[in-house]
Design an enzyme around this catalytic site. Structure first.
Site: not given
Ligand code: DOR
Ligand code: ZN
Length: 423
Positions: A63-64, A232, A277, A304
């Site tokens: 996630h950038l 994941h 998650n 993740d």
């Molecule tokens: O832990 C998580 N963070 N699970 C996700 O599905 C989304 C992600 C986030 O974008 O922070």
């Molecule tokens: Zn996810």
């Protein structure tokens, strides 16, 4: 500007083999992988004696946060962090604002990547408009610009929507990367529904919320004949479902993260840095994931990497945001806890962190002559303590804080350019 770089005297790990050989980079490409390459005048020479060279690592799940959430991370900081971790390509998740659900919205991210990224970034497009789970995006239009399609952050709840998405994926020869989660089974949970939650008065997320949707999707993928990748995975039931689907010939692949392979719920503390998650699950789940990695059911390790602000992670287990960073510790966690511990080989670690993701997502590259010089060099002997203050990511929240690890990245080349170099 050096256009020729000689990595001299290192140990190369690739395609299941370990050999002492030099790597010669000319004009951004790998020109030779051979013993005793003789440098020409003006070559930049890196003494790699005692160091280990591999194809640049690839993280399929990061996630950038740009566009939309630059207080958590930016493409500049996230890719600098990735290079620090030995990564040369990352695939960026689409829970952004705007979500990359049209060419116009995707273009905003592509423009920032073009301007700021220090490594290669391939975005995912969403599966549905606004990631709302209802209306499909235009797969054919977006496909040439993306790694694949994902509504990561949430599962696609409606079976018929996922069925249609898979038909589109098959038609356009792309891949669906699914975050599998049944909303109606969540019941306000935020850590694994197991012993730790019960003992400490927390609401749990049941394993079924993950594997039920994987079970549904396996049938849909078999029907559509598309390439289907599960993000994941965290439960033992998911491992078994995917093992059986592979045996049946379904075109399914999957990833898990370093934290699911090395921790269980009883390792949790009352701190936001243990919250993500899907959640870290039981010791049995962890052991099933390890077995799945060993027997090839699990194809890829992806982090993740999910940075949030310090404030968002400071509210304990119940109220902190979901997500932890991981891209700067991924290799060392896998090397120390799985390779050094004799659970997988170093060759296998390179496979799951670099080679398999390239193959599954058809990214090309790899450590061979003629390919782009995307290369990571690690010092496997170097020990260090995980200290989030040394991270280049804006995110500092990690369950690995304070861990004693081994295996530090000393050099990351992207197209023959230095993206990270240890001082
Ligand atoms: O832990 C998580 N963070 N699970 C996700 O599905 C989304 C992600 C986030 O974008 O922070
Ligand atoms: Zn996810």
């Amino acid at each position: 500007m050096n256009t020729r770089i000689l990595l001299k005297g290192g140990t190369v790990v690739r395609n299941g083999l370990i050999e002492r050989t030099d790597v010669y980079v000319v004009d951004g490409k790998i020109a030779r992988v051979a013993a005793d390459v003789q440098p020409a005048e003006g070559d930049k020479i890196y003494d790699c004696t005692g160091l280990t060279i591999m194809s640049g690592l690839v993280d399929l799940h990061v996630h950038l946060r740009e566009p939309g959430f630059s207080s958590k991370e930016t493409i500049a900081t996230g890719t600098a962090a990735a290079a620090h971790g030995g990564f040369t390509t990352v695939c960026s998740m689409p829970n952004l604002a705007p979500a990359p659900d049209t060419m116009e919205n995707l273009q905003q991210q592509l423009d920032i990547i073009e301007r700021d990224a220090v490594i290669k970034v391939l975005p995912y497009a969403t599966i549905t408009r606004k990631r709302a789970g209802d209306e499909l995006v235009n797969f054919a239009e977006l496909k040439p610009y993306v790694a694949g399609f994902s509504d990561d952050g949430t599962g696609v709840q409606t079976e018929e929507v996922m069925r249609q998405a898979m038909v589109e994926a098959a038609k356009t020869d792309t891949i669906i990367a699914a975050h599998c989660e049944v909303d109606e089974l969540l019941r306000g949970g935020y850590i694994h529904d197991g012993e730790y939650a019960a003992k400490n008065g927390h609401r749990g997320i049941c394993s079924e919320s993950e594997w039920k949707q994987v079970e549904r999707d396996i049938e849909l993928a078999a029907e559509a004949g598309c390439r289907y990748h599960v993000c994941h995975i965290s439960t033992k039931q998911t491992v078994e479902l995917i093992r059986q689907a592979k045996a049946r010939g379904v075109k399914i692949t999957c990833e898990t993260g370093p934290h699911y392979l090395t921790m269980c719920d009883m390792d949790l503390k009352e701190e936001g840095r243990f919250k993500m998650n899907p959640p870290i699950r039981s010791a049995e789940d962890r052991d099933a994931l390890i077995a799945g990695l060993q027997d090839g059911t699990i194809d890829v390790v992806a982090t993740d990497h999910a940075p949030h602000t310090a404030e968002e992670k400071s509210r304990g287990l119940e109220r902190s945001a979901m997500g932890v960073v991981g891209i700067e510790t991924s290799f060392a966690v896998i090397y120390t806890k799985l390779v050094k511990a004799g659970i997988i080989s170093l060759e296998k670690a390179v496979e799951v962190l670099a080679e398999a993701p390239r193959k599954i997502f058809k990214l090309g590259g790899g450590l061979k002559e003629g390919e782009a010089a995307d290369i990571a060099v690690f010092d496997l002997e170097k020990e260090f303590t995980v200290d989030p203050d040394t991270f280049l990511s804006k995110g500092r929240s990690t369950p690995f804080e304070g861990w004693q690890l081994q295996g530090e990245c000393c050099l990351t080349l992207v197209d023959g350019r230095v993206a990270y170099e240890r001082k």
